[in-house]
Write an enzyme that holds these catalytic residues in place. Sequence first.
Site, mmCIF file in Angstrom:
data_model
loop_
_atom_site.group_PDB
_atom_site.id
_atom_site.type_symbol
_atom_site.label_atom_id
_atom_site.label_comp_id
_atom_site.label_asym_id
_atom_site.label_seq_id
_atom_site.Cartn_x
_atom_site.Cartn_y
_atom_site.Cartn_z
ATOM 1 C CG HIS A 209 7.850 6.369 15.604
ATOM 2 N ND1 HIS A 209 7.037 5.358 15.168
ATOM 3 C CD2 HIS A 209 8.542 5.828 16.633
ATOM 4 C CE1 HIS A 209 7.227 4.268 15.904
ATOM 5 N NE2 HIS A 209 8.151 4.532 16.795
ATOM 6 C CE1 TYR B 253 5.786 0.857 16.770
ATOM 7 C CE2 TYR B 253 3.826 0.814 18.141
ATOM 8 C CZ TYR B 253 5.147 1.152 17.959
ATOM 9 O OH TYR B 253 5.831 1.774 18.980
#
Length: 286
Positions: free
Chosen positions: A108, A53
């Site tokens: 992730h 992010y």
Amino acid sequence: MTQPKAETIKLNSGIEMTMEGIGTFLFTPDEAQASCEDALKDGYRLIDTANAYVNEKAVGRAMKKSGLPREEIFLETKLWPSFYEKEDEVDQTLERLGTDYIDLMLLHQPAGNWKAGWRQLEKGFKEGKIKAIGISNFNKEQIEELLDFAEIKPAVLQMELHPYNQEPEFKVWLKEQGIVPQAWYPLGHGDHKLIDEPVFTRLAKKYGKSNVQIILRWHVQDGNVVIPGSKNPAHILSNFDIWDFKLDDDEMKEIAALNQNKHYYISTPELLAKYVEMVPDVDGQK
Ligand SMILES: NC(=O)c1ccc[n+]([C@@H]2O[C@H](COP(=O)([O-])OP(=O)(O)OC[C@H]3O[C@@H](n4cnc5c(N)ncnc54)[C@H](OP(=O)(O)O)[C@@H]3O)[C@@H](O)[C@H]2O)c1
């Protein structure tokens, strides 16, 4: 009047996690910092970010600015596939977040050499730098492979969950494994077709809540930890006001009937291969 307390769940590593946090996917550093500061002011104690992010430094700044003791905040982040074989990425992540431990760190994506990534998380866990470790976007077969190989079992699976994709059988299996489901896209990424379903509008009227509050309450009662993302301070505040009412069994069943196995995001081998090549500019972030 004192606010009812947010519900929590105990993870298999022994730590408690709040059932709701703030998500920061697609937020610039400034947006992430503002959302996290608002959320912490409003009583949230769980923040979800990720290497990918590229806003971990901003999350760290928001935690500091909140003035809250570090141990009152449950900080969650995710290791990106192109870092799975990079030995020092847990330390680098800690540095960006400006903290000396992470409460929960996930792989992730089930991409590339994820077994090396898992060993890296296990090492961080053993060294006390991570309090719980988990996965994101793994399917049942991939989790079975992980369970065969892992020294430390995953505590959490972050996955796409919302009223249009409820995964009831998978969740029964996860529970048997001691893995807590955490919902990404809990509001269908803001899909108004989902948010405006008549059942939510009717229940919102009955309980004096918004449609989104009904959806978030359904998640929590269905055992999903939720991390709705929002840049709107009024939404952030109201999204956390879900602890003073309870949907009854018939209402939970009505919402269960909305399930249609709809995914807003479809994982493919091509996408996973691309993730391994993609290197987020973690050092260049504000
Ligand atoms: N592990 C993964 O691969 C993965 C993938 C995706 C997401 N995630 C995590 O899951 C989190 C949640 O996903 P998301 O943020 O993409 O989707 P989401 O939470 O399902 O939906 C966010 C959208 O809903 C809107 N919204 C929020 N509260 C609202 C309210 N009270 N009324 C009306 N609209 C509202 C937001 O707009 P406003 O800004 O206007 O409120 C935003 O457009 C992410 O932030 C991230 O932390 C993880």
